[in-house]
Scaffold this active site. Structure first.
Site, PDB file in Angstrom:
ATOM      1  N   HIS A   1      -8.713 -16.112 -16.589  1.00 52.13           N
ATOM      2  CA  HIS A   1      -8.847 -17.470 -17.138  1.00 52.13           C
ATOM      3  C   HIS A   1      -8.024 -18.419 -16.258  1.00 52.13           C
ATOM      4  O   HIS A   1      -6.804 -18.496 -16.389  1.00 52.13           O
ATOM      5  CB  HIS A   1      -8.334 -17.518 -18.578  1.00 52.13           C
ATOM      6  CG  HIS A   1      -9.144 -16.717 -19.545  1.00 52.13           C
ATOM      7  ND1 HIS A   1     -10.458 -17.005 -19.821  1.00 52.13           N
ATOM      8  CD2 HIS A   1      -8.817 -15.634 -20.305  1.00 52.13           C
ATOM      9  CE1 HIS A   1     -10.920 -16.142 -20.715  1.00 52.13           C
ATOM     10  NE2 HIS A   1      -9.948 -15.301 -21.016  1.00 52.13           N
TER      11      HIS A   1
ATOM     12  N   ASP B   1     -13.241 -17.394 -16.353  1.00 41.50           N
ATOM     13  CA  ASP B   1     -13.747 -18.760 -16.396  1.00 41.50           C
ATOM     14  C   ASP B   1     -12.736 -19.650 -15.685  1.00 41.50           C
ATOM     15  O   ASP B   1     -11.586 -19.253 -15.465  1.00 41.50           O
ATOM     16  CB  ASP B   1     -14.055 -19.248 -17.820  1.00 41.50           C
ATOM     17  CG  ASP B   1     -12.915 -19.085 -18.815  1.00 41.50           C
ATOM     18  OD1 ASP B   1     -11.745 -19.015 -18.383  1.00 41.50           O
ATOM     19  OD2 ASP B   1     -13.180 -19.024 -20.023  1.00 41.50           O
TER      20      ASP B   1
ATOM     21  N   GLU C   1     -12.685 -11.480 -18.022  1.00 43.31           N
ATOM     22  CA  GLU C   1     -12.921 -12.666 -18.860  1.00 43.31           C
ATOM     23  C   GLU C   1     -12.896 -13.944 -18.023  1.00 43.31           C
ATOM     24  O   GLU C   1     -12.304 -14.948 -18.406  1.00 43.31           O
ATOM     25  CB  GLU C   1     -11.867 -12.763 -19.972  1.00 43.31           C
ATOM     26  CG  GLU C   1     -11.739 -11.530 -20.844  1.00 43.31           C
ATOM     27  CD  GLU C   1     -10.699 -11.686 -21.955  1.00 43.31           C
ATOM     28  OE1 GLU C   1     -10.388 -12.843 -22.315  1.00 43.31           O
ATOM     29  OE2 GLU C   1     -10.223 -10.652 -22.460  1.00 43.31           O
TER      30      GLU C   1
ATOM     31  N   GLU D   1      -3.035  -7.788 -24.050  1.00 46.25           N
ATOM     32  CA  GLU D   1      -2.007  -8.837 -24.064  1.00 46.25           C
ATOM     33  C   GLU D   1      -0.687  -8.382 -24.702  1.00 46.25           C
ATOM     34  O   GLU D   1      -0.211  -8.968 -25.672  1.00 46.25           O
ATOM     35  CB  GLU D   1      -2.555 -10.089 -24.764  1.00 46.25           C
ATOM     36  CG  GLU D   1      -3.778 -10.656 -24.068  1.00 46.25           C
ATOM     37  CD  GLU D   1      -4.395 -11.852 -24.776  1.00 46.25           C
ATOM     38  OE1 GLU D   1      -3.820 -12.325 -25.784  1.00 46.25           O
ATOM     39  OE2 GLU D   1      -5.460 -12.313 -24.328  1.00 46.25           O
TER      40      GLU D   1
ATOM     41  N   ASN E   1      -5.359  -4.845 -20.577  1.00 41.58           N
ATOM     42  CA  ASN E   1      -6.059  -6.104 -20.317  1.00 41.58           C
ATOM     43  C   ASN E   1      -5.147  -7.278 -20.646  1.00 41.58           C
ATOM     44  O   ASN E   1      -4.472  -7.282 -21.675  1.00 41.58           O
ATOM     45  CB  ASN E   1      -7.329  -6.169 -21.182  1.00 41.58           C
ATOM     46  CG  ASN E   1      -8.240  -7.314 -20.806  1.00 41.58           C
ATOM     47  OD1 ASN E   1      -8.676  -7.417 -19.652  1.00 41.58           O
ATOM     48  ND2 ASN E   1      -8.557  -8.181 -21.762  1.00 41.58           N
TER      49      ASN E   1
END
Length: 356
Positions: free
Chosen positions: A244, A275, A273, A167, A208
């Site tokens: 996400h 979801d 990651e 990030e 990432n």
């Protein structure tokens, strides 16, 4: 490289769905045994993974059994982050991370390392020292090098991918104004990859971030960074897309094209990651939309040439981070709080079956 996929008929997919869910119009004793996701993934060239909550792994039998049964890759949700492994300067707590690596080995699972350099979840001794000036730039660089080297060496040969730098860009493509950028300048990114590679030359090293699924200013900043660093021989070997998503914002565009441009640089890609949250309460329409979002990201990975893993950020709503961060939102994972499989679980299983 992922294998070529032949088209699958609707009848065949219906059969796969029954195997995945275990549901059928017949007595319960005659229900076919569900096929684990990891078995369905075996022929795709893509590992299917989950983030692991170590407290749940220790205390919840259903969670522990499901983690072992369904996934062939695991990521530490928190226990490999800096505040966890070095809560006091020079004093390390490796036990939870060691436990994850040990559990993964016992269940034939590969481990993704997460994460070495991040602006968040840093130990208090570090952030306080930088803030009050007792830790200057030269010392900070040495501290960062020691952290990366120590952690990567500890798990050398047991981690197949590391999220090295996490990030680092804002939504507009500018570098995040973190303590790393403020104190060390942008060279900290290059340094981190070189130090991690020196500590474990065989691990694949990833950038990432979130909101980089499609082509936009942020993902383009990562593309330009990766291209520049790789031209200098910096071992930036992978691009991690967190995934996400939220159904109220629509599915991102140009996902396949985004993966392809990083892969043309010679890099691996991964969804790290995933979801898909929704505004509560849950209803059937929202669950159906959620399933298409999971399937959309998975298909992009399976169909890509060098996408090597697809990791969900937890698999049960019982342990999801989403409700604690996004007010009024949740139900973001493949299973509900009672570990019942949602349509998204079947969608992922069908996608893996097709990909094989």
């Amino acid at each position: 490289m992922n294998v070529f996929r032949m088209p699958v008929s609707a009848v065949a997919l219906a059969g796969v769905a029954l195997l995945i869910t275990g549901a059928a119009a017949q007595p319960a004793s005659a229900h076919p045994k569900p096929v684990p996701l990891r078995a369905l993934a075996a022929g795709t060239g893509v590992r299917i993974g989950t983030a692991v909550d170590m407290a749940a792994l220790a205390d919840d039998t259903t969670y522990r059994r499901t983690t072992a049964r369904e996934f062939n890759s695991v990521t530490a949700e928190n226990v490999m982050k800096w505040e966890s492994v070095e809560p006091s300067r020079g004093t390390y707590d490796w036990q939870p991370a060691d436990d994850l690596v040990r559990s993964a080995r016992a269940h034939g699972q590969a481990v993704r390392g997460h994460t070495l350099v991040w602006h968040s979840q840093l130990p208090g001794w570090l952030t306080t020292g930088v803030a009050d000036g007792s830790i200057g730039a030269t010392e900070l660089r040495g501290i960062l090098r020691n952290h990366i080297t120590t952690e990567v060496k500890r798990y050398k040969g047991r981690i197949y991918q590391w999220d090295v730098v996490n990030e680092v860009f804002e939504e507009d493509g500018s570098l995040r104004n973190s303590i790393w950028l403020q104190q060390l300048g942008p060279s900290y990114i290059e340094d981190a990859f070189r130090w991690a590679h020196a500590a474990d030359p065989k691990a694949k090293l990833f950038l990432n971030d979130y909101n980089v699924e499609g082509i936009n200013a942020k993902s383009t900043a990562y593309y330009d960074l990766a291209k520049r660093l790789r031209s200098k021989g910096v071992p930036v070997q992978g691009f991690g897309i967190q995934g996400h998503l939220a159904i109220q914002y629509g599915f991102p565009g140009q996902v396949a094209e985004n993966l392809a441009r990083f892969e043309k640089l010679g890099m691996q890609t991964a969804f790290t990651e995933v979801d898909v949250r929704m505004i509560l309460p849950v209803d059937e329409e929202k669950l159906a939309t959620q399933a298409t979002y999971f399937r959309g990201l998975l298909d992009a990975c399976v169909q890509a040439r060098r996408c090597t893993s697809f990791t969900v950020w937890g698999f049960s709503d019982k342990y999801s981070w989403v409700p604690g961060v996004f007010d009024g939102q949740g139900a973001a994972t493949l299973m509900n709080e009672e570990f019942a499989r949602k349509p998204a679980f079947a969608a992922v299983g069908e996608g893996l079956a097709e990909g094989a």
